[in-house]
Design a protein around this motif. Structure first.
Motif, PDB file in Angstrom:
ATOM      1  N   MET A 218      32.930  14.016   9.917  1.00 44.06           N
ATOM      2  CA  MET A 218      32.588  13.264  10.826  1.00 44.06           C
ATOM      3  C   MET A 218      31.937  13.964  12.225  1.00 44.06           C
ATOM      4  O   MET A 218      30.962  13.352  12.591  1.00 44.06           O
ATOM      5  CB  MET A 218      33.585  12.274  11.336  1.00 44.06           C
ATOM      6  CG  MET A 218      33.473  11.314  12.430  1.00 44.06           C
ATOM      7  SD  MET A 218      32.086  10.027  11.655  1.00 44.06           S
ATOM      8  CE  MET A 218      33.115   9.052  10.569  1.00 44.06           C
ATOM      9  N   VAL A 219      32.655  14.717  12.381  1.00 40.38           N
ATOM     10  CA  VAL A 219      32.158  15.459  13.626  1.00 40.38           C
ATOM     11  C   VAL A 219      30.812  16.315  13.185  1.00 40.38           C
ATOM     12  O   VAL A 219      29.882  16.265  14.082  1.00 40.38           O
ATOM     13  CB  VAL A 219      33.063  16.826  13.972  1.00 40.38           C
ATOM     14  CG1 VAL A 219      32.426  17.751  15.086  1.00 40.38           C
ATOM     15  CG2 VAL A 219      34.540  16.038  14.622  1.00 40.38           C
ATOM     16  N   ALA A 220      30.567  16.758  11.916  1.00 44.42           N
ATOM     17  CA  ALA A 220      29.259  17.108  11.602  1.00 44.42           C
ATOM     18  C   ALA A 220      28.223  16.363  11.544  1.00 44.42           C
ATOM     19  O   ALA A 220      27.199  16.519  11.835  1.00 44.42           O
ATOM     20  CB  ALA A 220      29.483  18.002  10.177  1.00 44.42           C
ATOM     21  N   ASN A 221      28.853  15.209  11.095  1.00 51.97           N
ATOM     22  CA  ASN A 221      27.522  13.959  11.041  1.00 51.97           C
ATOM     23  C   ASN A 221      27.193  13.935  12.656  1.00 51.97           C
ATOM     24  O   ASN A 221      25.976  13.456  12.645  1.00 51.97           O
ATOM     25  CB  ASN A 221      28.018  12.661  10.402  1.00 51.97           C
ATOM     26  CG  ASN A 221      28.399  13.017   9.130  1.00 51.97           C
ATOM     27  OD1 ASN A 221      27.617  13.620   8.391  1.00 51.97           O
ATOM     28  ND2 ASN A 221      29.239  11.975   8.312  1.00 51.97           N
ATOM     29  N   VAL A 222      28.140  13.823  13.483  1.00 47.53           N
ATOM     30  CA  VAL A 222      27.669  13.667  14.802  1.00 47.53           C
ATOM     31  C   VAL A 222      26.636  14.563  15.248  1.00 47.53           C
ATOM     32  O   VAL A 222      25.751  14.303  16.124  1.00 47.53           O
ATOM     33  CB  VAL A 222      28.923  13.379  15.684  1.00 47.53           C
ATOM     34  CG1 VAL A 222      28.499  13.396  17.199  1.00 47.53           C
ATOM     35  CG2 VAL A 222      29.852  12.272  15.403  1.00 47.53           C
ATOM     36  N   PHE A 223      27.073  15.838  15.267  1.00 49.04           N
ATOM     37  CA  PHE A 223      26.516  17.018  15.432  1.00 49.04           C
ATOM     38  C   PHE A 223      25.016  16.911  15.150  1.00 49.04           C
ATOM     39  O   PHE A 223      23.994  16.978  15.802  1.00 49.04           O
ATOM     40  CB  PHE A 223      26.935  18.526  15.334  1.00 49.04           C
ATOM     41  CG  PHE A 223      28.122  18.593  16.198  1.00 49.04           C
ATOM     42  CD1 PHE A 223      28.346  18.020  17.507  1.00 49.04           C
ATOM     43  CD2 PHE A 223      29.088  19.593  15.571  1.00 49.04           C
ATOM     44  CE1 PHE A 223      29.394  18.420  18.362  1.00 49.04           C
ATOM     45  CE2 PHE A 223      30.206  19.624  16.467  1.00 49.04           C
ATOM     46  CZ  PHE A 223      30.008  19.011  17.702  1.00 49.04           C
ATOM     47  N   MET A 224      24.939  16.548  13.723  1.00 51.72           N
ATOM     48  CA  MET A 224      23.566  16.607  12.805  1.00 51.72           C
ATOM     49  C   MET A 224      22.955  15.419  13.504  1.00 51.72           C
ATOM     50  O   MET A 224      21.567  15.365  13.608  1.00 51.72           O
ATOM     51  CB  MET A 224      23.875  16.613  11.447  1.00 51.72           C
ATOM     52  CG  MET A 224      22.372  16.533  10.520  1.00 51.72           C
ATOM     53  SD  MET A 224      21.630  17.939  10.797  1.00 51.72           S
ATOM     54  CE  MET A 224      22.306  19.158   9.748  1.00 51.72           C
ATOM     55  N   GLY A 225      23.556  14.218  13.624  1.00 54.61           N
ATOM     56  CA  GLY A 225      22.933  13.072  14.162  1.00 54.61           C
ATOM     57  C   GLY A 225      22.139  13.334  15.556  1.00 54.61           C
ATOM     58  O   GLY A 225      21.233  12.946  15.806  1.00 54.61           O
ATOM     59  N   LEU A 226      23.003  13.979  16.334  1.00 49.58           N
ATOM     60  CA  LEU A 226      22.354  14.303  17.710  1.00 49.58           C
ATOM     61  C   LEU A 226      21.186  15.217  17.719  1.00 49.58           C
ATOM     62  O   LEU A 226      20.044  15.018  18.421  1.00 49.58           O
ATOM     63  CB  LEU A 226      23.425  14.991  18.798  1.00 49.58           C
ATOM     64  CG  LEU A 226      24.729  14.051  19.097  1.00 49.58           C
ATOM     65  CD1 LEU A 226      25.689  14.796  19.975  1.00 49.58           C
ATOM     66  CD2 LEU A 226      24.074  13.054  19.868  1.00 49.58           C
ATOM     67  N   GLY A 227      21.502  16.359  16.973  1.00 49.52           N
ATOM     68  CA  GLY A 227      20.468  17.217  16.637  1.00 49.52           C
ATOM     69  C   GLY A 227      19.089  16.597  16.251  1.00 49.52           C
ATOM     70  O   GLY A 227      17.816  16.713  16.552  1.00 49.52           O
ATOM     71  N   LEU A 228      19.266  15.935  15.011  1.00 48.05           N
ATOM     72  CA  LEU A 228      18.119  14.782  14.435  1.00 48.05           C
ATOM     73  C   LEU A 228      17.619  14.031  15.692  1.00 48.05           C
ATOM     74  O   LEU A 228      16.320  13.781  15.608  1.00 48.05           O
ATOM     75  CB  LEU A 228      18.521  14.320  13.275  1.00 48.05           C
ATOM     76  CG  LEU A 228      18.976  15.033  12.119  1.00 48.05           C
ATOM     77  CD1 LEU A 228      19.246  14.159  10.915  1.00 48.05           C
ATOM     78  CD2 LEU A 228      17.589  15.936  11.730  1.00 48.05           C
ATOM     79  N   GLY A 229      18.433  13.315  16.490  1.00 48.25           N
ATOM     80  CA  GLY A 229      17.957  12.355  17.366  1.00 48.25           C
ATOM     81  C   GLY A 229      17.080  13.179  18.599  1.00 48.25           C
ATOM     82  O   GLY A 229      16.073  12.716  18.588  1.00 48.25           O
ATOM     83  N   ILE A 230      17.505  14.400  18.864  1.00 49.47           N
ATOM     84  CA  ILE A 230      16.776  14.941  19.869  1.00 49.47           C
ATOM     85  C   ILE A 230      15.310  15.792  19.213  1.00 49.47           C
ATOM     86  O   ILE A 230      14.191  15.541  19.866  1.00 49.47           O
ATOM     87  CB  ILE A 230      17.110  16.441  20.643  1.00 49.47           C
ATOM     88  CG1 ILE A 230      18.564  15.860  21.098  1.00 49.47           C
ATOM     89  CG2 ILE A 230      16.550  17.269  21.344  1.00 49.47           C
ATOM     90  CD1 ILE A 230      19.303  16.960  21.631  1.00 49.47           C
ATOM     91  N   THR A 231      15.505  15.919  17.876  1.00 48.43           N
ATOM     92  CA  THR A 231      14.111  16.240  17.000  1.00 48.43           C
ATOM     93  C   THR A 231      13.166  15.270  16.826  1.00 48.43           C
ATOM     94  O   THR A 231      11.911  15.347  17.120  1.00 48.43           O
ATOM     95  CB  THR A 231      14.650  16.758  15.566  1.00 48.43           C
ATOM     96  OG1 THR A 231      15.424  17.894  15.893  1.00 48.43           O
ATOM     97  CG2 THR A 231      13.456  17.146  14.820  1.00 48.43           C
TER      98      THR A 231
END
Length: 470
Positions: A218-231
């Motif tokens: 879940m934490v990995a999904n949050v980090f990846m989601g934030l990273g993709l969001g900024i991208t």
């Protein structure tokens, strides 16, 4: 303790004493106990799903979290590069087709597993055990291939996911390296960062089972989601007209499929996830966990690929993060977030390797199984880190192994298993199952060939010094 696969079925509750009248008085007569399999066959009451025992079962939402994390790996960052090979319009339809094929093959594997549960009287099986059981219960002429099928899948899965763990180590180190070099102005040896990561990687590998690994995913999904969001924020800035980009490109379409299949495929974690579910029947179905997860993954893949190629065109990098301006702090945040997301994903990829090796040695480790299990975890992580330190340009080689193994394991093997399972019952009206599987196998062979060629070209570029391994 690790949550390993147990092929034994739960004992079926049965009547041990039968009340019978006799001699004017009532007596209890003790009946000989039948085996569980015989009892289930006689009463037709064998249910592998209710009889399944898991010490730490995962809920549907936890399983969905793991599935999303397994599918939303670092491969998603290469989708804009894949769209450059297909064009904007063709990329959308080709992504949907690829996702459908990958999802269908996963569905086929689980469905065949459910059929074989009843035939073998087992409550759960791994990918390799399903292949072995399919050949054992199939036509007599094919039963001799059962050990070969099991070994091939185990070897392919271990090779792929162990290599993936090494590549993930390199990816995390290089993302941190880029940020540290920007802020310190000094060159930092990637091998030093990889060595420092050994302890954190061992700690995440020590997470006992998938139940406790769910919050990490879940934490990995949050980090990846934030990273993709900024991208995505960078991608929607100053978008050019669609007419300036290629809409349909056919000549390089096979390269698109090889990249997308490698990015999307998560066949190695499908059966471990199903085996650990509290309600395994919910994994399949139109609105099942598999369909929900892959639908969301497909949408994100299409959106990132479309916007990335539309924004950067022919200058699109193999990883979309390479196009982001390193001097800006949001771009730096993307690299840190994605590095942390990949680190958190390490545990899920490592679980596949661990399960394969542990199943092979657990029968010999009956005295101190927990201690041996954690020693095994430590040794495997250390080996992956040593491999990453020894060859920090290992990614192109793993691309070759991944393209080779994922095409065979993710596309070709599942449909072969389905053919063997349906051999006696038939392939449906007009043999549609047979023709459908032939088409999928052709797609798998094409992905195998073109994916391997692409990886070989990357290896040649790395060792010719024309480009730096990413």
């Amino acid at each position: 303790m690790v949550n390993v696969i147990d092929g034994s079925a739960k004992h079926v509750p049965q009547e041990m004493e039968q009340f019978l009248p006799g001699g004017g008085t009532n007596k209890y007569k003790i009946q000989p106990r039948k085996s569980d399999a015989e009892q289930a066959l006689a009463n037709n009451d064998f249910d592998p799903f209710t009889m399944r025992e898991n010490e730490h079962p995962t809920t549907d939402n936890e399983t969905l979290t793991h599935l999303l994390k397994a599918s939303l790996g670092t491969g998603i960052l290469g989708m804009p590069y894949a769209f450059m090979y297909s064009g904007l319009v063709m990329g959308i339809f080709a992504t949907i087709l690829t996702a459908f094929i990958c999802t269908h093959c996963s569905y086929v594997l689980v469905k065949c597993g459910h059929k074989l549960y009843y035939k073998t009287r087992r409550t759960k099986m791994t990918f390799a055990e399903i292949a072995e059981a399919a050949f054992q219960k199939g036509p007599k002429s094919l039963r001799g291939f059962a050990p070969v099928a099991k070994f091939s899948i185990l070897f392919g899965l271990f090779l792929t996911y162990f290599g993936t763990c090494s590549v993930y180590t390199v990816i995390v180190a290089k993302n941190f390296e880029q940020v540290l070099v920007h802020w310190t102005g000094r060159d930092i040896e990637p091998r030093v960062i990889i060595c420092i990561m050994l302890v954190p990687l061992i700690l995440i590998a020590w997470v006992p089972n998938l139940k406790y690994l769910a919050p990490v995913s879940m934490v990995a999904n949050v980090f990846m989601g934030l990273g993709l969001g900024i991208t995505f924020y960078y991608l929607v800035q100053d978008l050019p007209p669609i007419e300036e980009r290629s809409l349909v490109t056919l000549s390089t379409l096979p390269a698109f499929f090889s990249i997308t299949i490698f990015a999307m495929e998560a066949i190695g974690v499908v059966m471990p996830l199903e085996n650990n579910m509290k309600t395994p029947k919910n994994f399949l179905g139109i609105c099942g966990v598999l369909s929900q997860g892959m639908s969301g993954v497909t949408l994100i893949y299409m959106l990132l690929g479309f916007l990335g190629y539309l924004r950067y065109g022919s200058e699109t990098g193999e990883s979309i993060t390479l196009n982001l301006p390193i001097e800006e702090w949001p771009a730096q945040a993307v690299k840190v977030l994605i590095a942390l997301a990949v680190y958190c994903t390490f545990g899920l990829q490592f679980f596949v390797c661990l399960e394969i090796v542990w199943d092979g040695i657990k029968e010999r480790c009956t005295k101190r199984p927990i201690f041996v299990n954690y020693v095994l975890r430590t040794v495997l992580v250390t080996a992956a880190v040593v491999l990453a330190v020894s060859v920090p340009t290992i990614a192109p080689f793993m691309g070759l192994i991944g393209a080779f193994c994922f095409s065979i394991l993710g596309l070709i093997f599942p449909v072969i298993i389905e053919l063997v399972v349906h051999w006696d019952s038939g392939f449906g009206p007009g043999n549609w199952i047979l023709w459908k599987n032939i088409i999928i196998m052709l797609c798998g062979v094409a992905a195998l060939i073109f994916g391997s060629l692409s990886a070989i070209q990357d290896i040649m570029k790395v060792y010719s010094g024309s480009t730096e391994a990413q």
